[in-house]
Scaffold this motif. Structure first.
Motif, mmCIF file in Angstrom:
data_model
loop_
_atom_site.group_PDB
_atom_site.id
_atom_site.type_symbol
_atom_site.label_atom_id
_atom_site.label_comp_id
_atom_site.label_asym_id
_atom_site.label_seq_id
_atom_site.Cartn_x
_atom_site.Cartn_y
_atom_site.Cartn_z
ATOM 1 N N ILE A 95 -0.204 12.098 -3.430
ATOM 2 C CA ILE A 95 -0.255 11.231 -2.262
ATOM 3 C C ILE A 95 -0.143 12.102 -1.027
ATOM 4 N N TRP A 96 -1.078 11.938 -0.096
ATOM 5 C CA TRP A 96 -1.146 12.797 1.083
ATOM 6 C C TRP A 96 -1.156 11.979 2.361
ATOM 7 N N GLY A 97 -0.495 12.499 3.376
ATOM 8 C CA GLY A 97 -0.572 11.920 4.692
ATOM 9 C C GLY A 97 -1.822 12.363 5.420
ATOM 10 N N GLN A 98 -1.981 11.867 6.639
ATOM 11 C CA GLN A 98 -3.187 12.143 7.422
ATOM 12 C C GLN A 98 -3.130 13.466 8.163
ATOM 13 N N GLY A 99 -1.961 14.048 8.277
ATOM 14 C CA GLY A 99 -1.783 15.310 8.963
ATOM 15 C C GLY A 99 -1.378 15.144 10.409
ATOM 16 N N THR A 100 -0.661 16.140 10.918
ATOM 17 C CA THR A 100 -0.287 16.193 12.326
ATOM 18 C C THR A 100 -0.489 17.624 12.818
ATOM 19 N N LEU A 101 -1.099 17.767 13.986
ATOM 20 C CA LEU A 101 -1.488 19.077 14.490
ATOM 21 C C LEU A 101 -0.327 19.741 15.214
ATOM 22 N N VAL A 102 -0.061 20.987 14.845
ATOM 23 C CA VAL A 102 0.919 21.823 15.525
ATOM 24 C C VAL A 102 0.176 22.999 16.140
ATOM 25 N N THR A 103 0.322 23.176 17.447
ATOM 26 C CA THR A 103 -0.302 24.280 18.160
ATOM 27 C C THR A 103 0.785 25.110 18.823
ATOM 28 N N GLU B 51 0.839 -1.180 0.000
ATOM 29 C CA GLU B 51 0.000 0.000 0.000
ATOM 30 C C GLU B 51 0.882 1.240 0.000
ATOM 31 N N VAL B 52 0.545 2.204 -0.819
ATOM 32 C CA VAL B 52 1.253 3.476 -0.878
ATOM 33 C C VAL B 52 0.699 4.373 0.230
ATOM 34 N N GLN B 53 1.585 4.883 1.077
ATOM 35 C CA GLN B 53 1.125 5.619 2.245
ATOM 36 C C GLN B 53 2.189 6.591 2.724
ATOM 37 N N LEU B 54 1.746 7.730 3.278
ATOM 38 C CA LEU B 54 2.596 8.675 3.971
ATOM 39 C C LEU B 54 2.048 8.869 5.379
ATOM 40 N N VAL B 55 2.938 8.895 6.360
ATOM 41 C CA VAL B 55 2.534 9.046 7.752
ATOM 42 C C VAL B 55 3.360 10.151 8.386
ATOM 43 N N GLU B 56 2.693 11.232 8.818
ATOM 44 C CA GLU B 56 3.357 12.329 9.505
ATOM 45 C C GLU B 56 3.403 12.066 11.002
ATOM 46 N N SER B 57 4.409 12.632 11.647
ATOM 47 C CA SER B 57 4.513 12.583 13.090
ATOM 48 C C SER B 57 5.330 13.775 13.566
ATOM 49 N N PHE C 93 6.600 2.915 -1.679
ATOM 50 C CA PHE C 93 7.282 3.534 -2.813
ATOM 51 C C PHE C 93 8.565 4.182 -2.330
ATOM 52 N N THR C 94 9.445 4.472 -3.263
ATOM 53 C CA THR C 94 10.713 5.118 -2.944
ATOM 54 C C THR C 94 10.512 6.623 -2.954
ATOM 55 N N PHE C 95 10.567 7.219 -1.778
ATOM 56 C CA PHE C 95 10.176 8.605 -1.596
ATOM 57 C C PHE C 95 11.015 9.551 -2.449
ATOM 58 N N ASN C 96 12.321 9.319 -2.526
ATOM 59 C CA ASN C 96 13.183 10.262 -3.232
ATOM 60 C C ASN C 96 13.040 10.203 -4.750
ATOM 61 N N ASP C 97 12.251 9.277 -5.277
ATOM 62 C CA ASP C 97 11.897 9.288 -6.691
ATOM 63 C C ASP C 97 10.765 10.268 -6.995
ATOM 64 N N TYR C 98 10.179 10.847 -5.963
ATOM 65 C CA TYR C 98 9.039 11.738 -6.074
ATOM 66 C C TYR C 98 9.406 13.136 -5.585
ATOM 67 N N ALA C 99 8.669 14.122 -6.072
ATOM 68 C CA ALA C 99 8.689 15.415 -5.422
ATOM 69 C C ALA C 99 8.026 15.294 -4.059
ATOM 70 N N ARG C 100 8.544 15.996 -3.077
ATOM 71 C CA ARG C 100 8.075 15.915 -1.695
ATOM 72 C C ARG C 100 7.799 17.316 -1.172
ATOM 73 N N GLY C 101 6.687 17.459 -0.467
ATOM 74 C CA GLY C 101 6.325 18.770 0.029
ATOM 75 C C GLY C 101 5.649 18.734 1.376
ATOM 76 N N TRP C 102 5.693 19.881 2.055
ATOM 77 C CA TRP C 102 4.988 20.113 3.302
ATOM 78 C C TRP C 102 3.972 21.228 3.103
ATOM 79 N N PHE C 103 2.779 21.021 3.640
ATOM 80 C CA PHE C 103 1.667 21.945 3.526
ATOM 81 C C PHE C 103 0.999 22.077 4.884
ATOM 82 N N ARG C 104 0.206 23.112 5.051
ATOM 83 C CA ARG C 104 -0.548 23.255 6.296
ATOM 84 C C ARG C 104 -1.904 23.882 6.008
ATOM 85 N N GLN C 105 -2.834 23.636 6.928
ATOM 86 C CA GLN C 105 -4.157 24.223 6.818
ATOM 87 C C GLN C 105 -4.680 24.546 8.213
#
Length: 126
Positions: A115-123, A1-7, A27-39
């Motif tokens: 491909i998106w991870g589930q998100g991690t909350l920063v306060t 399964e293709v998956q991303l997990v933030e922590s 999947f091999t992460f460095n074969d892809y563009a990788r980014g960080w986003f927030r909402q």
């Protein structure tokens, strides 16, 4: 399964630091563009930092330039976001994402990420 997990999210005081991790599976992460986003609640998703496909160039939003750093550990199939000098305005759910064939600063535009991870909350408290 293709998956991303933030922590690594949590509660931090203004001026403090956190390091977020994003581990890829299937999947091999460095074969892809990788980014960080927030909402943040009631706001649009914002691109923060990314690494483009192939040439490994990095790009940053003006709001975090000089404070946040994206990096990749290919042996661990993981990318990181080091966040320093945090401000209350940085409070949000942070997501990592990946896509094939994103070059230049397209990797910081959220609609191109596949491909998106589930998100991690920063306060960040004031």
């Amino acid at each position: 399964e293709v998956q991303l997990v933030e922590s690594g999210g949590g509660l931090v005081q203004a001026g403090g630091s956190l390091r977020l991790s994003c581990a890829a599976a299937g999947f091999t992460f460095n074969d892809y563009a990788r980014g960080w986003f927030r909402q943040a609640p009631g706001k649009e998703r914002e691109g923060l930092a990314c690494i483009s496909t192939s040439d490994e160039s990095t790009y940053y939003a003006d709001s975090v330039k000089g404070r946040f750093t994206i990096s990749s550990d290919n042996a661990k199939n993981t990318v990181y976001l080091q966040m320093n000098s945090l401000e209350p305005e940085d409070t949000a759910v942070y997501y990592c994402a990946a896509a094939e064939g994103l070059y230049s600063d397209y990797c910081i535009t959220d609609r191109y990420l596949e491909i998106w991870g589930q998100g991690t909350l920063v306060t960040v408290s004031s």
